[in-house]
Design a protein around this motif. Sequence first.
Motif, PDB file in Angstrom:
ATOM      1  N   ARG A 155       0.812  -1.224   0.000  1.00 25.38           N
ATOM      2  CA  ARG A 155       0.000   0.000   0.000  1.00 25.38           C
ATOM      3  C   ARG A 155       0.847   1.276   0.000  1.00 25.38           C
ATOM      4  NH1 ARG A 155      -3.347  -2.986   4.154  1.00 25.38           N
ATOM      5  NH2 ARG A 155      -5.270  -3.576   3.080  1.00 25.38           N
ATOM      6  N   ALA A 156       2.148   1.142   0.177  1.00 26.25           N
ATOM      7  CA  ALA A 156       2.996   2.297   0.470  1.00 26.25           C
ATOM      8  C   ALA A 156       3.218   3.255  -0.700  1.00 26.25           C
ATOM      9  CB  ALA A 156       4.348   1.817   0.993  1.00 26.25           C
ATOM     10  N   HIS A 157       3.043   2.800  -1.926  1.00 33.09           N
ATOM     11  CA  HIS A 157       3.395   3.650  -3.072  1.00 33.09           C
ATOM     12  C   HIS A 157       2.255   3.671  -4.099  1.00 33.09           C
ATOM     13  CE1 HIS A 157       7.506   3.799  -1.529  1.00 33.09           C
ATOM     14  NE2 HIS A 157       7.385   2.502  -1.310  1.00 33.09           N
ATOM     15  N   PRO A 158       1.089   4.187  -3.717  1.00 31.53           N
ATOM     16  CA  PRO A 158      -0.052   4.173  -4.638  1.00 31.53           C
ATOM     17  C   PRO A 158       0.175   4.991  -5.903  1.00 31.53           C
ATOM     18  CG  PRO A 158      -0.494   5.582  -2.747  1.00 31.53           C
ATOM     19  CD  PRO A 158       0.764   4.838  -2.440  1.00 31.53           C
ATOM     20  N   ASP A 159       1.055   5.978  -5.838  1.00 33.14           N
ATOM     21  CA  ASP A 159       1.332   6.809  -7.012  1.00 33.14           C
ATOM     22  C   ASP A 159       2.518   6.302  -7.814  1.00 33.14           C
ATOM     23  OD1 ASP A 159      -0.768   8.559  -6.396  1.00 33.14           O
ATOM     24  OD2 ASP A 159       0.503   9.696  -5.016  1.00 33.14           O
ATOM     25  N   GLY A 160       3.068   5.169  -7.425  1.00 36.23           N
ATOM     26  CA  GLY A 160       4.148   4.577  -8.190  1.00 36.23           C
ATOM     27  C   GLY A 160       5.487   5.251  -7.948  1.00 36.23           C
ATOM     28  N   PHE A 161       6.375   5.085  -8.912  1.00 39.17           N
ATOM     29  CA  PHE A 161       7.750   5.560  -8.795  1.00 39.17           C
ATOM     30  C   PHE A 161       8.124   6.370 -10.033  1.00 39.17           C
ATOM     31  CE2 PHE A 161       7.319   1.474  -6.656  1.00 39.17           C
ATOM     32  CZ  PHE A 161       7.741   1.795  -5.372  1.00 39.17           C
ATOM     33  N   SER A 162       9.017   7.304  -9.828  1.00 39.38           N
ATOM     34  CA  SER A 162       9.462   8.140 -10.945  1.00 39.38           C
ATOM     35  C   SER A 162      10.513   7.441 -11.789  1.00 39.38           C
ATOM     36  CB  SER A 162      10.028   9.460 -10.414  1.00 39.38           C
ATOM     37  OG  SER A 162      11.136   9.214  -9.539  1.00 39.38           O
ATOM     38  N   SER A 163      11.163   6.397 -11.215  1.00 38.58           N
ATOM     39  CA  SER A 163      12.244   5.712 -11.929  1.00 38.58           C
ATOM     40  C   SER A 163      12.437   4.318 -11.352  1.00 38.58           C
ATOM     41  CB  SER A 163      13.557   6.501 -11.792  1.00 38.58           C
ATOM     42  OG  SER A 163      13.989   6.486 -10.433  1.00 38.58           O
ATOM     43  N   ASP A 165      15.268   3.283 -10.279  1.00 39.74           N
ATOM     44  CA  ASP A 165      16.115   3.475  -9.103  1.00 39.74           C
ATOM     45  C   ASP A 165      15.269   3.720  -7.853  1.00 39.74           C
ATOM     46  OD1 ASP A 165      18.608   3.057 -10.194  1.00 39.74           O
ATOM     47  OD2 ASP A 165      18.991   5.179 -10.617  1.00 39.74           O
ATOM     48  N   ALA A 166      14.217   4.492  -8.004  1.00 40.42           N
ATOM     49  CA  ALA A 166      13.347   4.764  -6.862  1.00 40.42           C
ATOM     50  C   ALA A 166      12.652   3.485  -6.399  1.00 40.42           C
ATOM     51  CB  ALA A 166      12.318   5.825  -7.234  1.00 40.42           C
ATOM     52  N   ALA A 167      12.238   2.652  -7.342  1.00 36.80           N
ATOM     53  CA  ALA A 167      11.624   1.374  -6.985  1.00 36.80           C
ATOM     54  C   ALA A 167      12.633   0.462  -6.290  1.00 36.80           C
ATOM     55  CB  ALA A 167      11.050   0.695  -8.218  1.00 36.80           C
ATOM     56  N   ALA A 168      13.861   0.459  -6.801  1.00 35.52           N
ATOM     57  CA  ALA A 168      14.915  -0.360  -6.192  1.00 35.52           C
ATOM     58  C   ALA A 168      15.193   0.093  -4.765  1.00 35.52           C
ATOM     59  CB  ALA A 168      16.178  -0.301  -7.030  1.00 35.52           C
ATOM     60  N   ASP A 169      15.147   1.388  -4.522  1.00 37.16           N
ATOM     61  CA  ASP A 169      15.348   1.913  -3.173  1.00 37.16           C
ATOM     62  C   ASP A 169      14.258   1.392  -2.231  1.00 37.16           C
ATOM     63  OD1 ASP A 169      17.591   3.344  -3.929  1.00 37.16           O
ATOM     64  OD2 ASP A 169      16.506   5.234  -4.187  1.00 37.16           O
ATOM     65  N   ALA A 170      13.018   1.391  -2.709  1.00 37.34           N
ATOM     66  CA  ALA A 170      11.900   0.947  -1.872  1.00 37.34           C
ATOM     67  C   ALA A 170      12.026  -0.536  -1.545  1.00 37.34           C
ATOM     68  CB  ALA A 170      10.575   1.225  -2.584  1.00 37.34           C
ATOM     69  N   ILE A 171      12.384  -1.342  -2.538  1.00 40.29           N
ATOM     70  CA  ILE A 171      12.554  -2.777  -2.300  1.00 40.29           C
ATOM     71  C   ILE A 171      13.731  -3.027  -1.365  1.00 40.29           C
ATOM     72  CG2 ILE A 171      13.100  -4.985  -3.390  1.00 40.29           C
ATOM     73  CD1 ILE A 171      11.606  -4.010  -5.855  1.00 40.29           C
ATOM     74  N   GLY A 172      14.797  -2.265  -1.538  1.00 38.73           N
ATOM     75  CA  GLY A 172      15.963  -2.427  -0.683  1.00 38.73           C
ATOM     76  C   GLY A 172      15.653  -2.139   0.775  1.00 38.73           C
ATOM     77  N   ALA A 173      14.811  -1.150   1.021  1.00 34.28           N
ATOM     78  CA  ALA A 173      14.425  -0.837   2.390  1.00 34.28           C
ATOM     79  C   ALA A 173      13.538  -1.932   2.970  1.00 34.28           C
ATOM     80  CB  ALA A 173      13.703   0.509   2.433  1.00 34.28           C
ATOM     81  N   TYR A 174      12.738  -2.551   2.121  1.00 37.02           N
ATOM     82  CA  TYR A 174      11.814  -3.614   2.554  1.00 37.02           C
ATOM     83  C   TYR A 174      12.536  -4.941   2.743  1.00 37.02           C
ATOM     84  CZ  TYR A 174       7.852  -6.864   2.209  1.00 37.02           C
ATOM     85  OH  TYR A 174       6.939  -7.859   2.430  1.00 37.02           O
ATOM     86  N   MET A 175      13.498  -5.236   1.870  1.00 42.29           N
ATOM     87  CA  MET A 175      14.239  -6.495   1.937  1.00 42.29           C
ATOM     88  C   MET A 175      15.735  -6.207   1.951  1.00 42.29           C
ATOM     89  SD  MET A 175      12.098  -9.144  -0.494  1.00 42.29           S
ATOM     90  CE  MET A 175      12.368  -8.228  -2.015  1.00 42.29           C
ATOM     91  N   SER A 185      15.869  -6.604 -13.806  1.00 43.56           N
ATOM     92  CA  SER A 185      15.082  -7.480 -12.942  1.00 43.56           C
ATOM     93  C   SER A 185      13.780  -6.838 -12.496  1.00 43.56           C
ATOM     94  CB  SER A 185      15.905  -7.888 -11.715  1.00 43.56           C
ATOM     95  OG  SER A 185      16.186  -6.773 -10.890  1.00 43.56           O
ATOM     96  N   LEU A 186      13.714  -5.507 -12.556  1.00 40.16           N
ATOM     97  CA  LEU A 186      12.503  -4.801 -12.142  1.00 40.16           C
ATOM     98  C   LEU A 186      11.472  -4.678 -13.258  1.00 40.16           C
ATOM     99  CD1 LEU A 186      13.995  -1.905  -9.984  1.00 40.16           C
ATOM    100  CD2 LEU A 186      12.498  -3.735  -9.178  1.00 40.16           C
ATOM    101  N   ARG A 187      11.915  -4.757 -14.500  1.00 44.36           N
ATOM    102  CA  ARG A 187      10.991  -4.534 -15.618  1.00 44.36           C
ATOM    103  C   ARG A 187       9.767  -5.460 -15.587  1.00 44.36           C
ATOM    104  NH1 ARG A 187      12.121  -0.992 -19.454  1.00 44.36           N
ATOM    105  NH2 ARG A 187      14.233  -0.107 -19.562  1.00 44.36           N
ATOM    106  N   ASP A 194       0.130   5.907 -18.227  1.00 42.16           N
ATOM    107  CA  ASP A 194       0.052   7.010 -19.179  1.00 42.16           C
ATOM    108  C   ASP A 194       0.724   8.276 -18.642  1.00 42.16           C
ATOM    109  OD1 ASP A 194      -1.359   5.372 -20.884  1.00 42.16           O
ATOM    110  OD2 ASP A 194      -3.331   6.092 -20.208  1.00 42.16           O
ATOM    111  N   ASP A 195       0.836   8.363 -17.317  1.00 36.13           N
ATOM    112  CA  ASP A 195       1.480   9.531 -16.712  1.00 36.13           C
ATOM    113  C   ASP A 195       2.997   9.361 -16.601  1.00 36.13           C
ATOM    114  OD1 ASP A 195       1.605   7.575 -14.789  1.00 36.13           O
ATOM    115  OD2 ASP A 195       0.632   8.746 -13.208  1.00 36.13           O
ATOM    116  N   GLY A 196       3.512   8.249 -17.122  1.00 36.44           N
ATOM    117  CA  GLY A 196       4.941   7.998 -17.083  1.00 36.44           C
ATOM    118  C   GLY A 196       5.432   7.370 -15.791  1.00 36.44           C
ATOM    119  N   ARG A 197       4.565   7.257 -14.778  1.00 31.40           N
ATOM    120  CA  ARG A 197       4.954   6.684 -13.504  1.00 31.40           C
ATOM    121  C   ARG A 197       4.990   5.152 -13.596  1.00 31.40           C
ATOM    122  NH1 ARG A 197       6.752  10.006  -9.507  1.00 31.40           N
ATOM    123  NH2 ARG A 197       5.765   8.700  -7.913  1.00 31.40           N
TER     124      ARG A 197
END
Length: 290
Positions: A155-163, A165-175, A185-187, A194-197
């Motif tokens: 539930r933590a990122h309902p608006d997604g990520f800008s990149s 790298d930002a997604a990798a940061d979130a996963i790294g904090a979680y695991m 590996s993230l693709r 449509d908003d690029g997020r």
Amino acid sequence: MVRASTQAESPLIRSLQHGGVDLSVAEFGSGGSPSVLFAHGFGQTRHAWAGAATALAARGMHAVTFDARGHGESGRPAGGEYHMEQFVADLGAIAGELQSRDGRPPVLVGASMGGLLGLMLAGTAATPPFAALVLVDITPRWETRGVERILGFMRAHPDGFSSYDAAADAIGAYMPQRERKSEASLRPLLRQGDDGRLRWHWDPALLETVSHETERYQPQLFEAARRIKVPMLLLSGGRSDIVSRDTVKEFMGLVPHATHVDLPDATHMVAGDANDAFSDEVSKFIHQLN
């Protein structure tokens, strides 16, 4: 209806239509029967099993993974409603197709939600849908705090990520026990809107339905576990916050013929944390069936 992909890649990717959605299925290897059917956890995709499926295929087995409805490349139902019965029926359709092809039921390897679906199907079907079950860090009763941690991340990122790298940061904090995720590996885990997020591959509507249904099904899961007679292996993570000594003890009382193996360095994400040890234990269990 099954439609094979025209892609010449390995594994073979194909689509199975069931219950109004297309389920994305991947097949590794072409070894003998029984097939090994992997069912992922809530919020995951079939890619969570890539390492284990590849390892089993290299050992001469036929491994099958799939994206549950609303996850990954599988379809999302019209209206966005999800119920556990749908997921159980989808699993039964794939298992039934493999049984028709092989002449015997597959072995199910189910993690978290996938394991609960396997328990429900195996304990309620008129004839055994699986030759055996491997439950990966899940029992009919689970530790609520661990589940809340998973749902909190989802539930933590309902608006997604800008990149990426930002997604990798979130996963790294979680695991933090895992290596940092690469963009490649993230693709498979993210979709660009449509908003690029970049947003997770799973349908957000899942959080409002399935995440609350498992509690309702818990009494049925206990009864289903008691009725299962086929061989069963419980693989748990020694650092898991979902399965505990108490839940393992309770499960072994429900299914006294089951075997329990603890992988001490693994968290709830057993296959990802300790893939070699995990694959070894699954392979050994399956070879003992023959």
